[in-house]
Design an enzyme around this catalytic site. Structure first.
Site, PDB file in Angstrom:
ATOM      1  N   ASP A  32       0.818  -1.209   0.000  1.00  0.00           N
ATOM      2  CA  ASP A  32       0.000   0.000   0.000  1.00  0.00           C
ATOM      3  C   ASP A  32       0.860   1.272   0.000  1.00  0.00           C
ATOM      4  O   ASP A  32       1.980   1.269   0.525  1.00  0.00           O
ATOM      5  CB  ASP A  32      -0.892  -0.015   1.258  1.00  0.00           C
ATOM      6  CG  ASP A  32      -2.064   0.930   1.126  1.00  0.00           C
ATOM      7  OD1 ASP A  32      -2.320   1.436   0.020  1.00  0.00           O
ATOM      8  OD2 ASP A  32      -2.733   1.176   2.150  1.00  0.00           O
ATOM      9  N   ASN A  80     -10.897  -1.943  -5.959  1.00  0.00           N
ATOM     10  CA  ASN A  80     -10.069  -1.025  -6.765  1.00  0.00           C
ATOM     11  C   ASN A  80     -10.727  -0.595  -8.084  1.00  0.00           C
ATOM     12  O   ASN A  80     -10.305   0.384  -8.707  1.00  0.00           O
ATOM     13  CB  ASN A  80      -8.690  -1.637  -7.065  1.00  0.00           C
ATOM     14  CG  ASN A  80      -7.760  -1.622  -5.866  1.00  0.00           C
ATOM     15  OD1 ASN A  80      -6.871  -2.463  -5.740  1.00  0.00           O
ATOM     16  ND2 ASN A  80      -7.940  -0.668  -4.952  1.00  0.00           N
TER      17      ASN A  80
HETATM   18  C1  FPP Z   1      -1.692   0.263  -3.462  1.00  0.00           C
HETATM   19  O1  FPP Z   1      -1.282   1.592  -3.485  1.00  0.00           O
HETATM   20  C2  FPP Z   1      -1.195  -0.452  -4.646  1.00  0.00           C
HETATM   21  C3  FPP Z   1      -1.964  -0.937  -5.653  1.00  0.00           C
HETATM   22  C4  FPP Z   1      -3.439  -0.843  -5.708  1.00  0.00           C
HETATM   23  C5  FPP Z   1      -1.355  -1.599  -6.820  1.00  0.00           C
HETATM   24  C6  FPP Z   1      -0.183  -2.465  -6.463  1.00  0.00           C
HETATM   25  C7  FPP Z   1       0.403  -2.938  -7.696  1.00  0.00           C
HETATM   26  C8  FPP Z   1       1.721  -3.057  -7.897  1.00  0.00           C
HETATM   27  C9  FPP Z   1       2.771  -2.732  -6.928  1.00  0.00           C
HETATM   28  C10 FPP Z   1       2.156  -3.570  -9.199  1.00  0.00           C
HETATM   29  C11 FPP Z   1       2.322  -5.058  -9.105  1.00  0.00           C
HETATM   30  C12 FPP Z   1       2.537  -5.600 -10.431  1.00  0.00           C
HETATM   31  C13 FPP Z   1       2.463  -6.910 -10.711  1.00  0.00           C
HETATM   32  C14 FPP Z   1       2.676  -7.395 -12.085  1.00  0.00           C
HETATM   33  C15 FPP Z   1       2.119  -7.888  -9.688  1.00  0.00           C
HETATM   34  P1  FPP Z   1      -2.384   2.686  -3.621  1.00  0.00           P
HETATM   35  O2  FPP Z   1      -2.562   3.008  -5.056  1.00  0.00           O
HETATM   36  O3  FPP Z   1      -3.618   2.218  -2.931  1.00  0.00           O
HETATM   37  O4  FPP Z   1      -1.714   3.861  -2.874  1.00  0.00           O
HETATM   38  P2  FPP Z   1      -2.453   4.920  -1.940  1.00  0.00           P
HETATM   39  O5  FPP Z   1      -3.034   4.138  -0.801  1.00  0.00           O
HETATM   40  O6  FPP Z   1      -1.353   5.815  -1.523  1.00  0.00           O
HETATM   41  O7  FPP Z   1      -3.499   5.583  -2.779  1.00  0.00           O
END
Ligand code: FPP
Length: 267
Positions: A32, A80
């Site tokens: 996260d 999401n």
């Molecule tokens: C959470 O941060 C992260 C995600 C929803 C996406 C995670 C995906 C990756 C790290 C890429 C992985 C790739 C593969 C191919 C497995 P957020 O967007 O919720 O951050 P925030 O809480 O600060 O808004």
């Protein structure tokens, strides 16, 4: 995944603190903070997701070196989809791009890759690369990487209950056959022992519909570090913290030499 880094003093110190025999065999991670990390730097949220991929690659490498056998990461939750479509599209393209680029190295490293969740709403191209990647790596034995996409713990439990109800009403099983083991066998993670440790980055203190059944007895480690800043040092700290816990599983005494690995990690 193979790049050799020179260990820093802090890495070495933390590595020495770890009891190599009590490294969790299965670690779950809620990655996260990608968006906030990027925004704080004045960058688009997509930069955070891109950086998040390189962090994941590094953590897979470190996990393998520590003889952890399974990583289960939350890459896209059922919730999401409510994000702006631009970001959803970006993430879907990112999964496809990363898989295409990394799959041969993943296979060479003998990593078995598995996508967990309802894949049906994803574009054909992504579903196709997911299915060929899973097929290619199916018999790999070194390590399992479970990537949860369009995954929700409640949905998984409801689906398992439905399957059991169908089997029961057709006479395949009796209601009295239903126990934890049978229920577990209907989950998307069947065949893999529950995670001993859950790591969540970015300081949020929630499980967010992740592995609700499987995390029943997992130790939870929360760090304020945002996922794009997470690294080997932070990962080692999480494991050291885990090793300081007294895991009693509802009893009164620590289980010495608890078995982490009698289930079939390669199934
Ligand atoms: C959470 O941060 C992260 C995600 C929803 C996406 C995670 C995906 C990756 C790290 C890429 C992985 C790739 C593969 C191919 C497995 P957020 O967007 O919720 O951050 P925030 O809480 O600060 O808004």
């Amino acid at each position: 995944m193979r790049s050799q880094k020179i260990p820093t003093k802090e890495n070495l110190k933390l590595s020495n603190e770890i009891d190599k025999l009590r490294v969790p065999k299965h670690i779950a991670i809620i990655m996260d903070g990608n968006g906030r990390w990027a925004i704080r730097k004045g960058l688009p949220r997509s930069f955070g997701h891109n950086k998040g991929v390189s962090v994941l690659k590094n953590i897979i490498k470190v996990s393998k070196n520590l003889d952890c056998k399974v990583l289960t990461v939350y890459a896209f939750s059922t919730e999401n989809w409510t994000r702006p479509s631009k970001e959803v599209d970006f993430l879907i393209n990112l999964f496809e791009k990363v898989l295409k680029k990394e799959i041969s190295e993943i296979h060479q490293e003998s990593i078995k890759i598995k996508f967990i969740g309802d894949l049906s709403p994803f574009p054909k191209a992504l579903k196709s690369i997911i299915s060929s990647s899973e097929a290619l790596t199916e018999n790999n034995k070194n390590f399992i990487l479970n990537i949860c996409v369009n995954y929700g713990g409640r949905q998984e439990i409801v689906q398992a209950a439905k399957e059991i109800a169908i089997k029961s009403s057709s006479g395949e099983i009796k209601p009295s056959d239903i126990d934890e083991q049978l229920f577990n066998s209907e989950l998307l993670t069947h065949g893999i022992k529950d995670p001993e440790l859950l790591i969540r980055t970015s300081g949020e203190k929630r499980i967010s519909n992740f592995l609700l059944w499987q995390l029943a007895y997992s130790e939870i480690y929360i760090t304020d570090v945002m996922w794009p800043d997470f690294n080997e040092i932070e990962f080692l700290k999480a494991i050291i913290d885990y090793q300081s816990r007294d895991r009693r599983f509802g009893g009164i005494q620590s289980l010495q030499n608890e078995s982490c690995e009698d289930s079939n990690y390669s199934s």
